[in-house]
Design a protein around this motif. Sequence first.
Motif, PDB file in Angstrom:
ATOM      1  N   GLY A  60       6.058  33.992  40.457  1.00 45.84           N
ATOM      2  CA  GLY A  60       6.368  32.675  39.920  1.00 45.84           C
ATOM      3  C   GLY A  60       5.196  31.705  39.913  1.00 45.84           C
ATOM      4  N   HIS A  61       4.016  32.155  40.309  1.00 43.58           N
ATOM      5  CA  HIS A  61       2.846  31.283  40.307  1.00 43.58           C
ATOM      6  C   HIS A  61       2.327  31.108  38.879  1.00 43.58           C
ATOM      7  CE1 HIS A  61       2.769  33.100  44.410  1.00 43.58           C
ATOM      8  NE2 HIS A  61       2.766  31.794  44.705  1.00 43.58           N
ATOM      9  N   PRO A  62       1.885  29.890  38.529  1.00 43.96           N
ATOM     10  CA  PRO A  62       1.406  29.668  37.158  1.00 43.96           C
ATOM     11  C   PRO A  62       0.066  30.356  36.898  1.00 43.96           C
ATOM     12  CG  PRO A  62       1.089  27.700  38.479  1.00 43.96           C
ATOM     13  CD  PRO A  62       1.844  28.672  39.340  1.00 43.96           C
ATOM     14  N   ILE A  63      -0.065  30.871  35.700  1.00 40.32           N
ATOM     15  CA  ILE A  63      -1.327  31.425  35.210  1.00 40.32           C
ATOM     16  C   ILE A  63      -1.592  30.729  33.882  1.00 40.32           C
ATOM     17  CG2 ILE A  63      -2.520  33.480  34.377  1.00 40.32           C
ATOM     18  CD1 ILE A  63      -0.632  35.127  36.139  1.00 40.32           C
ATOM     19  N   TRP A  64      -2.755  30.123  33.766  1.00 45.01           N
ATOM     20  CA  TRP A  64      -3.122  29.397  32.563  1.00 45.01           C
ATOM     21  C   TRP A  64      -4.063  30.250  31.718  1.00 45.01           C
ATOM     22  CZ3 TRP A  64      -0.906  24.860  31.254  1.00 45.01           C
ATOM     23  CH2 TRP A  64      -0.184  24.207  32.259  1.00 45.01           C
ATOM     24  N   HIS A  65      -3.806  30.272  30.424  1.00 42.81           N
ATOM     25  CA  HIS A  65      -4.642  31.010  29.480  1.00 42.81           C
ATOM     26  C   HIS A  65      -5.289  29.999  28.551  1.00 42.81           C
ATOM     27  CE1 HIS A  65      -2.559  34.696  30.726  1.00 42.81           C
ATOM     28  NE2 HIS A  65      -1.487  33.916  30.764  1.00 42.81           N
ATOM     29  N   VAL A  66      -6.576  30.157  28.323  1.00 39.40           N
ATOM     30  CA  VAL A  66      -7.302  29.272  27.420  1.00 39.40           C
ATOM     31  C   VAL A  66      -8.014  30.123  26.371  1.00 39.40           C
ATOM     32  CG1 VAL A  66      -7.596  27.424  29.110  1.00 39.40           C
ATOM     33  CG2 VAL A  66      -9.315  29.215  28.958  1.00 39.40           C
ATOM     34  N   TYR A  67      -8.090  29.573  25.148  1.00 40.10           N
ATOM     35  CA  TYR A  67      -8.731  30.305  24.057  1.00 40.10           C
ATOM     36  C   TYR A  67      -9.447  29.318  23.150  1.00 40.10           C
ATOM     37  CZ  TYR A  67      -9.291  32.873  19.700  1.00 40.10           C
ATOM     38  OH  TYR A  67      -9.806  33.433  18.566  1.00 40.10           O
ATOM     39  N   ASP A  68     -10.704  29.629  22.821  1.00 39.86           N
ATOM     40  CA  ASP A  68     -11.500  28.818  21.912  1.00 39.86           C
ATOM     41  C   ASP A  68     -11.620  29.574  20.586  1.00 39.86           C
ATOM     42  OD1 ASP A  68     -13.355  27.364  20.507  1.00 39.86           O
ATOM     43  OD2 ASP A  68     -14.807  27.244  22.121  1.00 39.86           O
ATOM     44  N   PRO A  69     -10.936  29.124  19.513  1.00 36.61           N
ATOM     45  CA  PRO A  69     -10.993  29.853  18.244  1.00 36.61           C
ATOM     46  C   PRO A  69     -12.355  29.793  17.562  1.00 36.61           C
ATOM     47  CG  PRO A  69      -9.708  27.847  17.998  1.00 36.61           C
ATOM     48  CD  PRO A  69     -10.040  27.977  19.450  1.00 36.61           C
ATOM     49  N   ILE A  70     -13.196  28.862  17.921  1.00 38.17           N
ATOM     50  CA  ILE A  70     -14.522  28.769  17.311  1.00 38.17           C
ATOM     51  C   ILE A  70     -15.428  29.883  17.817  1.00 38.17           C
ATOM     52  CG2 ILE A  70     -16.603  27.354  17.100  1.00 38.17           C
ATOM     53  CD1 ILE A  70     -14.786  24.899  17.231  1.00 38.17           C
ATOM     54  N   THR A  71     -15.438  30.085  19.126  1.00 37.02           N
ATOM     55  CA  THR A  71     -16.326  31.095  19.718  1.00 37.02           C
ATOM     56  C   THR A  71     -15.620  32.416  20.004  1.00 37.02           C
ATOM     57  OG1 THR A  71     -15.848  30.363  21.973  1.00 37.02           O
ATOM     58  CG2 THR A  71     -17.699  29.295  20.831  1.00 37.02           C
ATOM     59  N   GLY A  72     -14.273  32.387  20.054  1.00 31.05           N
ATOM     60  CA  GLY A  72     -13.523  33.584  20.400  1.00 31.05           C
ATOM     61  C   GLY A  72     -13.410  33.787  21.909  1.00 31.05           C
ATOM     62  N   TYR A  73     -13.911  32.827  22.693  1.00 32.12           N
ATOM     63  CA  TYR A  73     -13.866  32.921  24.149  1.00 32.12           C
ATOM     64  C   TYR A  73     -12.434  32.761  24.643  1.00 32.12           C
ATOM     65  CZ  TYR A  73     -14.536  31.691  29.041  1.00 32.12           C
ATOM     66  OH  TYR A  73     -14.461  31.650  30.403  1.00 32.12           O
ATOM     67  N   ALA A  74     -12.018  33.619  25.559  1.00 33.02           N
ATOM     68  CA  ALA A  74     -10.701  33.536  26.173  1.00 33.02           C
ATOM     69  C   ALA A  74     -10.869  33.724  27.677  1.00 33.02           C
ATOM     70  CB  ALA A  74      -9.774  34.597  25.613  1.00 33.02           C
ATOM     71  N   ALA A  75     -10.047  33.020  28.435  1.00 38.67           N
ATOM     72  CA  ALA A  75     -10.123  33.128  29.891  1.00 38.67           C
ATOM     73  C   ALA A  75      -8.736  32.875  30.486  1.00 38.67           C
ATOM     74  CB  ALA A  75     -11.121  32.123  30.446  1.00 38.67           C
ATOM     75  N   THR A  76      -8.609  33.282  31.716  1.00 41.12           N
ATOM     76  CA  THR A  76      -7.407  33.029  32.501  1.00 41.12           C
ATOM     77  C   THR A  76      -7.823  32.273  33.737  1.00 41.12           C
ATOM     78  OG1 THR A  76      -6.438  35.098  31.710  1.00 41.12           O
ATOM     79  CG2 THR A  76      -5.478  34.128  33.678  1.00 41.12           C
ATOM     80  N   VAL A  77      -7.145  31.161  33.996  1.00 38.32           N
ATOM     81  CA  VAL A  77      -7.444  30.346  35.186  1.00 38.32           C
ATOM     82  C   VAL A  77      -6.145  30.110  35.936  1.00 38.32           C
ATOM     83  CG1 VAL A  77      -9.506  29.284  34.195  1.00 38.32           C
ATOM     84  CG2 VAL A  77      -7.299  28.194  33.866  1.00 38.32           C
TER      85      VAL A  77
END
Length: 98
Positions: A60-77
């Motif tokens: 139940g802990h939150p996981i945040w996903h981020v994505y930059d469509p310009i560079t294609g960079y994706a990460a999980t924080v």
Amino acid sequence: MAARKPMPVFSDVPACQPTPKAGFWQHAIQPIFIGIAQLWCQLFARNTEPKVWETHDRDGHPIWHVYDPITGYAATVHSEQEVMAWIEERYYYHRGLI
């Protein structure tokens, strides 16, 4: 004063009658034009805003996903603070300030 003619009924207008070519247009040509229009919109009306969404792990802990469509960079924080830091870094990076 002259009497007005009654409005024609649509079925009386020859242009409104179905033609044998309408089926070919609808089934063969129209989907091609729709596909080209959709591709055109995707290429030239591309959304450049970052994408951020939240999921949860098994506990139940939150996981945040981020994505930059310009560079294609994706990460999980793992925290909102990390998401905010990523957004700020992205903002300054794309403006050439970093």
